[in-house]
Scaffold this motif. Structure first.
Motif, PDB file in Angstrom:
ATOM      1  N   ARG A 265       0.848  -1.199   0.000  1.00 38.25           N
ATOM      2  CA  ARG A 265       0.000   0.000   0.000  1.00 38.25           C
ATOM      3  C   ARG A 265       0.879   1.242   0.000  1.00 38.25           C
ATOM      4  N   PRO A 266       0.614   2.203  -0.893  1.00 39.25           N
ATOM      5  CA  PRO A 266       1.460   3.406  -0.967  1.00 39.25           C
ATOM      6  C   PRO A 266       1.133   4.387   0.153  1.00 39.25           C
ATOM      7  N   GLN A 267       1.445   3.982   1.381  1.00 44.85           N
ATOM      8  CA  GLN A 267       1.161   4.801   2.548  1.00 44.85           C
ATOM      9  C   GLN A 267       2.432   4.961   3.383  1.00 44.85           C
ATOM     10  N   PRO A 268       2.497   6.003   4.204  1.00 37.34           N
ATOM     11  CA  PRO A 268       3.635   6.128   5.118  1.00 37.34           C
ATOM     12  C   PRO A 268       3.587   4.996   6.149  1.00 37.34           C
ATOM     13  N   ARG A 269       4.727   4.723   6.753  1.00 41.35           N
ATOM     14  CA  ARG A 269       4.711   3.742   7.840  1.00 41.35           C
ATOM     15  C   ARG A 269       3.804   4.265   8.950  1.00 41.35           C
ATOM     16  N   ARG A 270       3.027   3.374   9.509  1.00 39.53           N
ATOM     17  CA  ARG A 270       2.100   3.771  10.552  1.00 39.53           C
ATOM     18  C   ARG A 270       1.915   2.604  11.510  1.00 39.53           C
ATOM     19  N   SER A 271       1.270   2.851  12.603  1.00 38.83           N
ATOM     20  CA  SER A 271       0.992   1.788  13.557  1.00 38.83           C
ATOM     21  C   SER A 271      -0.483   1.426  13.489  1.00 38.83           C
ATOM     22  N   TRP A 272      -0.778   0.224  13.950  1.00 42.20           N
ATOM     23  CA  TRP A 272      -2.164  -0.224  14.019  1.00 42.20           C
ATOM     24  C   TRP A 272      -2.318  -1.105  15.247  1.00 42.20           C
ATOM     25  N   SER A 273      -3.407  -0.911  15.945  1.00 39.38           N
ATOM     26  CA  SER A 273      -3.728  -1.743  17.096  1.00 39.38           C
ATOM     27  C   SER A 273      -5.225  -2.025  17.079  1.00 39.38           C
ATOM     28  N   PRO A 274      -5.676  -3.012  17.840  1.00 44.14           N
ATOM     29  CA  PRO A 274      -7.123  -3.251  17.917  1.00 44.14           C
ATOM     30  C   PRO A 274      -7.891  -2.020  18.374  1.00 44.14           C
ATOM     31  N   THR A 275      -7.298  -1.213  19.238  1.00 42.47           N
ATOM     32  CA  THR A 275      -7.966   0.011  19.669  1.00 42.47           C
ATOM     33  C   THR A 275      -8.166   0.953  18.487  1.00 42.47           C
ATOM     34  N   ASN A 276      -7.132   1.100  17.651  1.00 42.53           N
ATOM     35  CA  ASN A 276      -7.290   1.897  16.431  1.00 42.53           C
ATOM     36  C   ASN A 276      -8.415   1.343  15.573  1.00 42.53           C
ATOM     37  N   GLY A 277      -8.446   0.013  15.453  1.00 44.11           N
ATOM     38  CA  GLY A 277      -9.457  -0.614  14.623  1.00 44.11           C
ATOM     39  C   GLY A 277     -10.863  -0.311  15.098  1.00 44.11           C
ATOM     40  N   ARG A 278     -11.090  -0.400  16.405  1.00 41.80           N
ATOM     41  CA  ARG A 278     -12.421  -0.116  16.943  1.00 41.80           C
ATOM     42  C   ARG A 278     -12.803   1.341  16.727  1.00 41.80           C
ATOM     43  N   TYR A 280     -11.654   3.385  14.415  1.00 41.43           N
ATOM     44  CA  TYR A 280     -11.802   3.694  12.995  1.00 41.43           C
ATOM     45  C   TYR A 280     -13.172   3.271  12.477  1.00 41.43           C
ATOM     46  N   VAL A 281     -13.643   2.114  12.929  1.00 43.71           N
ATOM     47  CA  VAL A 281     -14.953   1.633  12.493  1.00 43.71           C
ATOM     48  C   VAL A 281     -16.045   2.616  12.901  1.00 43.71           C
ATOM     49  N   VAL A 282     -15.924   3.171  14.108  1.00 46.66           N
ATOM     50  CA  VAL A 282     -16.920   4.130  14.591  1.00 46.66           C
ATOM     51  C   VAL A 282     -16.813   5.445  13.843  1.00 46.66           C
ATOM     52  N   CYS A 283     -15.553   5.955  13.694  1.00 45.23           N
ATOM     53  CA  CYS A 283     -15.354   7.253  13.048  1.00 45.23           C
ATOM     54  C   CYS A 283     -13.895   7.394  12.660  1.00 45.23           C
ATOM     55  N   PRO A 284     -13.563   7.401  11.359  1.00 45.49           N
ATOM     56  CA  PRO A 284     -12.165   7.558  10.942  1.00 45.49           C
ATOM     57  C   PRO A 284     -11.519   8.829  11.475  1.00 45.49           C
ATOM     58  N   ALA A 285     -12.277   9.921  11.518  1.00 43.64           N
ATOM     59  CA  ALA A 285     -11.717  11.179  12.021  1.00 43.64           C
ATOM     60  C   ALA A 285     -11.343  11.042  13.495  1.00 43.64           C
ATOM     61  N   ARG A 286     -12.156  10.327  14.251  1.00 45.88           N
ATOM     62  CA  ARG A 286     -11.869  10.124  15.672  1.00 45.88           C
ATOM     63  C   ARG A 286     -10.547   9.386  15.852  1.00 45.88           C
ATOM     64  N   ASP A 287     -10.333   8.371  15.028  1.00 48.50           N
ATOM     65  CA  ASP A 287      -9.082   7.626  15.130  1.00 48.50           C
ATOM     66  C   ASP A 287      -7.901   8.526  14.774  1.00 48.50           C
ATOM     67  N   HIS A 288      -8.031   9.330  13.733  1.00 43.86           N
ATOM     68  CA  HIS A 288      -6.938  10.232  13.331  1.00 43.86           C
ATOM     69  C   HIS A 288      -6.597  11.207  14.445  1.00 43.86           C
ATOM     70  N   GLN A 427      -9.391  -7.253  18.596  1.00 44.59           N
ATOM     71  CA  GLN A 427      -8.406  -7.854  19.488  1.00 44.59           C
ATOM     72  C   GLN A 427      -8.409  -9.374  19.349  1.00 44.59           C
ATOM     73  N   LEU A 428      -9.595  -9.976  19.346  1.00 48.11           N
ATOM     74  CA  LEU A 428      -9.676 -11.428  19.183  1.00 48.11           C
ATOM     75  C   LEU A 428      -9.241 -11.844  17.785  1.00 48.11           C
TER      76      LEU A 428
END
Length: 480
Positions: A265-278, A280-288, A427-428
């Motif tokens: 994926r042509p994206q900068p290196r970034r981190s991801w965690s289950p918390t980010n995932g939850r 992001y699903v609710v609101c991408p802006a909130r995760d950012h 997380q699961l």
């Protein structure tokens, strides 16, 4: 103290060590080995391939500082102003930060101070290399540098989202040293260090005194702490890996290519965690905005249900960590609630009931005490996506030679079985992928994921087999 040895694959040390107040800060964003290597200005011989730069500003204080720099005609030196597009949420926070800063330091107030044209930096040059091979030390403090018109008074303003941010004695002492002994310009008679909260406009004094008092404070609290930071050898994978220059030589960050099923994926290196995932699903802006570490509304973030769940997790974490050789029992001490959590009488009673139910399914009944790992941070580098995957299992333990991953959930209603435990639970899902791929090591024979659900009706223990194809497909769907 043993000699500090950098990993192989780094360019030679040039003899200059540069540190700052942030060098001794604590928290999840610190990696001791990275801190020590950055202080020495080391660079890897081979750089990890990086994607493009983030398109949006990813440093929350950046726009605020850049605007003040322009207004005051300040040169930021090695902290140059950056101008990248901002998310609307960051733009709104920056505008509020300006208003709060002006409230804290109104223009034309009593005994006005002038911005220092160049931020102060403390320099020390040695006649010969010391035990680290260094011939020069440089200490700085990131913030707003101000002084009286005659130069006799200096004030260093450290920035924080909230004024109640904790600062260690080491941080305070290093900030005081820079303000008292840093150049350029004549040295002051009086030094002040304050912290200003850009969300609330409150000022918290951190130090006030003459140069002698500042030097004494540094000798008492700062020197040893800086030496520890500069000599740090522990590699601690985590959030710091996202912008780390030493990934190619890091022996602790584990590769997990293809873990997330994303390729090139042509994206900068970034981190991801289950918390980010939850989030992001609710609101991408909130995760950012949370990734920018902007402050949250505490009344919403710390709802009664969330506060109760955190209190239960906290107690079990402490008990499992302190006594891994003893299974939990229904006897719960009266002072079990950590003072940092505020629970109503009703929530305390429910939480106490849940903790008693836990005793029946406590994993320490059959875990090998030496294998118990409580809230351990796991970090992997999915090189195909250039993503640092970070997760923190509630508890890991061994069943013979196999790893078991235990997650805990609390509910305030009677038990409710789910036909698909993984759906909507990053997380699961991540646990299934990591255990199923063998990234935790150990034997596959008894490896599994356990979901413990505590509710007013008792305790449920659900077993998830990470080697069942349908389970792995469900996990992959959640992670993608």
């Amino acid at each position: 103290m043993s000699e500090w040895r950098p990993p192989r694959g780094l360019k030679p040390f040039a003899g200059i060590i540069k540190v700052s107040v942030a060098t001794v800060a604590s928290g999840d964003y610190q990696c001791p080995a990275e801190t020590a290597m950055k202080a020495r200005g080391l660079k890897p011989v081979m750089h990890a391939a990086r994607g493009p730069q983030e398109s949006l500003e990813d440093f929350a204080f950046g726009p605020f500082m850049a605007d003040l720099d322009e207004e005051e005609g300040v040169q930021r030196g090695r902290y140059p102003s950056r101008r990248r597009p901002m998310h609307d949420g960051l733009r709104a926070w920056t505008a509020n930060a300006h208003a709060m800063y002006q409230r804290a330091f109104p223009v034309g107030g009593e005994a006005p101070l002038l911005p220092a044209t160049i931020p102060w930096v403390y320099h020390r040059r040695l006649r010969r290399p010391d035990r680290r091979g260094a011939t020069e030390y440089e200490i700085s403090a990131w913030g707003r540098h101000l002084l009286s018109s005659d130069g006799r008074i200096r004030e260093l303003r450290l920035l924080a989202h909230r004024s109640d941010k904790h600062r260690t004695d080491g941080e305070r002492s290093i900030a005081a040293l820079v303000a008292a002994e840093g150049g350029p310009g004549p040295l002051p008679d009086l030094v002040r260090v304050v912290q200003v909260g850009l969300s609330d406009g409150h000022i918290r004094p951190l130090f006030e005194g003459d140069r002698g008092a500042a030097l004494a404070l540094f000798e008492e609290h700062g020197r040893e702490r800086l030496e520890e930071a500069v000599d740090g050898t522990e590699f601690r994978p985590g959030t710091a890996c996202t912008k780390c220059s030493f990934i190619t030589v890091c022996p602790a960050l584990k590769p997990a290519t293809g873990l997330l099923g994303i390729n090139d994926r042509p994206q900068p290196r970034r981190s991801w965690s289950p918390t980010n995932g939850r989030r992001y699903v609710v609101c991408p802006a909130r995760d950012h905005l949370r990734r920018l570490n902007l402050p949250v509304e505490r009344e919403i973030e710390n709802s009664p249900a969330a506060e109760r769940g955190r209190a239960v997790h906290d107690f079990l974490e402490r008990r499992h960590r302190d006594e891994p050789e003893r299974r939990c029992a229904p006897d719960i001490p009266p002072d079990w609630v950590n003072p940092k959590y505020t629970l109503s009488d009703e929530d305390q009673l429910l939480a106490l009931q849940l903790l008693r139910y836990h005793a029946a399914v406590c994993p320490l009944r059959h875990a090998q005490p030496s294998s118990v790992q409580v809230e351990r941070t796991l970090a992997y580098h999915d090189r195909a996506a250039d993503i640092i995957v970070i997760t923190k299992p509630d508890l890991l333990y061994r069943d013979q030679n196999s790893w078991v991953w235990r997650e805990l959930k609390t509910r305030n209603r009677e038990k409710r079985r789910s036909a698909d435990l993984i759906d909507g639970n990053p997380q699961l899902a991540l646990a299934v992928l990591l255990v199923g791929r063998g990234d935790l090591g150990g034997s596959r024979t008894r490896a599994r994921i356990e979901l413990e659900v505590l509710h007013p009706g008792g305790a449920d223990l659900e077993i998830i087999d990470p080697f069942t194809p349908s389970v792995r497909e469900a996990a992959r769907a959640v992670e993608q």
